[in-house]
Enzyme design. Structure first.
Site, PDB file in Angstrom:
ATOM      1  N   GLU A  99      -5.416 -53.010  16.974  1.00 18.00           N
ATOM      2  CA  GLU A  99      -5.460 -52.938  15.499  1.00 18.00           C
ATOM      3  C   GLU A  99      -6.760 -52.285  15.025  1.00 18.00           C
ATOM      4  O   GLU A  99      -6.759 -51.483  14.092  1.00 18.00           O
ATOM      5  CB  GLU A  99      -5.325 -54.342  14.905  1.00 18.00           C
ATOM      6  N   GLY A 129       2.404 -58.382  13.208  1.00 20.89           N
ATOM      7  CA  GLY A 129       2.481 -59.726  12.623  1.00 20.89           C
ATOM      8  C   GLY A 129       3.718 -59.916  11.767  1.00 20.89           C
ATOM      9  O   GLY A 129       4.511 -58.995  11.552  1.00 20.89           O
TER      10      GLY A 129
HETATM   11  C1  5RP Z   1      -2.272 -59.793  14.711  1.00 23.69           C
HETATM   12  C2  5RP Z   1      -2.901 -59.905  13.373  1.00 23.69           C
HETATM   13  C3  5RP Z   1      -1.988 -60.232  12.241  1.00 23.69           C
HETATM   14  O1  5RP Z   1      -1.957 -59.145  11.380  1.00 23.69           O
HETATM   15  C4  5RP Z   1      -2.493 -61.467  11.555  1.00 23.69           C
HETATM   16  O2  5RP Z   1      -2.542 -62.503  12.515  1.00 23.69           O
HETATM   17  C5  5RP Z   1      -1.599 -61.871  10.387  1.00 23.69           C
HETATM   18  O3  5RP Z   1      -0.347 -62.190  10.877  1.00 23.69           O
HETATM   19  P1  5RP Z   1       0.839 -62.734   9.952  1.00 23.69           P
HETATM   20  O4  5RP Z   1       1.192 -61.626   9.018  1.00 23.69           O
HETATM   21  O5  5RP Z   1       1.918 -63.080  10.947  1.00 23.69           O
HETATM   22  O6  5RP Z   1       0.328 -63.969   9.220  1.00 23.69           O
HETATM   23  O7  5RP Z   1      -4.070 -59.722  13.177  1.00 23.69           O
HETATM   24  O8  5RP Z   1      -3.237 -59.634  15.723  1.00 23.69           O
END
Ligand code: 5RP
Length: 247
Positions: free
Chosen positions: A106, A29
């Site tokens: 994850e 992310g």
């Molecule tokens: C990816 C995720 C990310 O960690 C989550 O969406 C947060 O993303 P960002 O730091 O871009 O806001 O779970 O699958």
């Protein structure tokens, strides 16, 4: 501090938890990308020695670009910690994750880690989960039927995510244009569903998670309950380290 700056500060601050010799899960992310870049810098400039396990193809590419040695859970057996982002964080540090469609990898990496540290800007803190649509990874086979069952359990509409994974887009572009493919495919060849109606609907995260996981067709659910112990949160008042035991 704007949201992008907050993401950067939280991502960089989390590297204080990384020590030489550690095996580290590398999340996915726009927040944790700053952690990955900072770990790369510390390897080059400060002599930090770590081995990473990435949670997506995107993070794997980024880690390689920044010179982080990589391995896998088969080789390492387990990890000291994972640092990852989140879409929502409740007061007990239950999370919604999967906004970037990487929830399956994850969660596999998080369950193999001794501790999970989340990096986020303070817009991610909520009293109850579910205003952010809950990402759920499902198999393509009979996906419309799985979708209906997911909606029934959640009590809110569930939709197949329309955005295409860039990795799949590259593969698709190199294929015959007549090939009929689903609109969104994960790194694991599955589809992503988002369940929600813009209001928090998850009163009991562990119950919803286990009901959804009980459905054939559901591969993984973006509820991470009882996994995270520390949140590195950045906002107007700077960076705060929140620990579950502080509550
Ligand atoms: C990816 C995720 C990310 O960690 C989550 O969406 C947060 O993303 P960002 O730091 O871009 O806001 O779970 O699958």
């Amino acid at each position: 501090m704007d949201v992008e700056q907050a993401k950067k500060e939280a991502g960089i601050a989390a590297v204080q938890f990384v020590e030489s010799g550690m095996y580290i899960g590398l999340g996915t992310g726009s927040t944790v990308k700053h952690t990955v870049i900072e770990i790369g810098r510390a390897i080059r400039e400060d002599g930090l020695e770590v081995t990473g396990v990435p949670t997506s193809i995107e993070t794997e590419k980024l880690a390689i670009e920044h010179g982080i040695p990589l391995s896998n859970l088969t080789e390492l057996g387990g990890l000291d910690l994972v640092i990852d982002g989140a879409d929502e964080i409740d007061p007990s540090f239950n999370l919604i994750k999967g906004g970037g469609a990487a929830l399956l990898r994850e969660k596999i990496v998080a369950q193999a880690s001794n501790r999970m540290i989340v990096v986020a800007d303070d817009t991610k803190q909520v009293n109850q989960l579910g205003a952010f649509p809950l990402p759920i990874e499902i198999t393509p086979f009979e996906c419309e039927d799985t979708l209906r069952r997911i909606s029934d359990i959640c009590g809110v509409p569930a939709r197949i995510r329309a955005k295409m994974n860039p990795t799949w887009r590259e593969r698709l572009e190199s294929m015959d244009s007549d090939v009929d493919v689903p609109s969104h495919i994960t790194d694991n060849g599955n589809m992503i569903v988002d369940a929600g109606a813009g209001v928090p609907f998850i009163k009991d995260p562990e119950t919803i998670e286990s009901q959804l996981l009980h459905l054939a067709g559901v591969v993984e659910v973006g509820i991470f309950a009882d996994m995270c112990d520390t949140v590195v949160l950045a906002g107007k008042s700077g960076v705060e380290i929140l620990r579950l035991s502080d509550d």
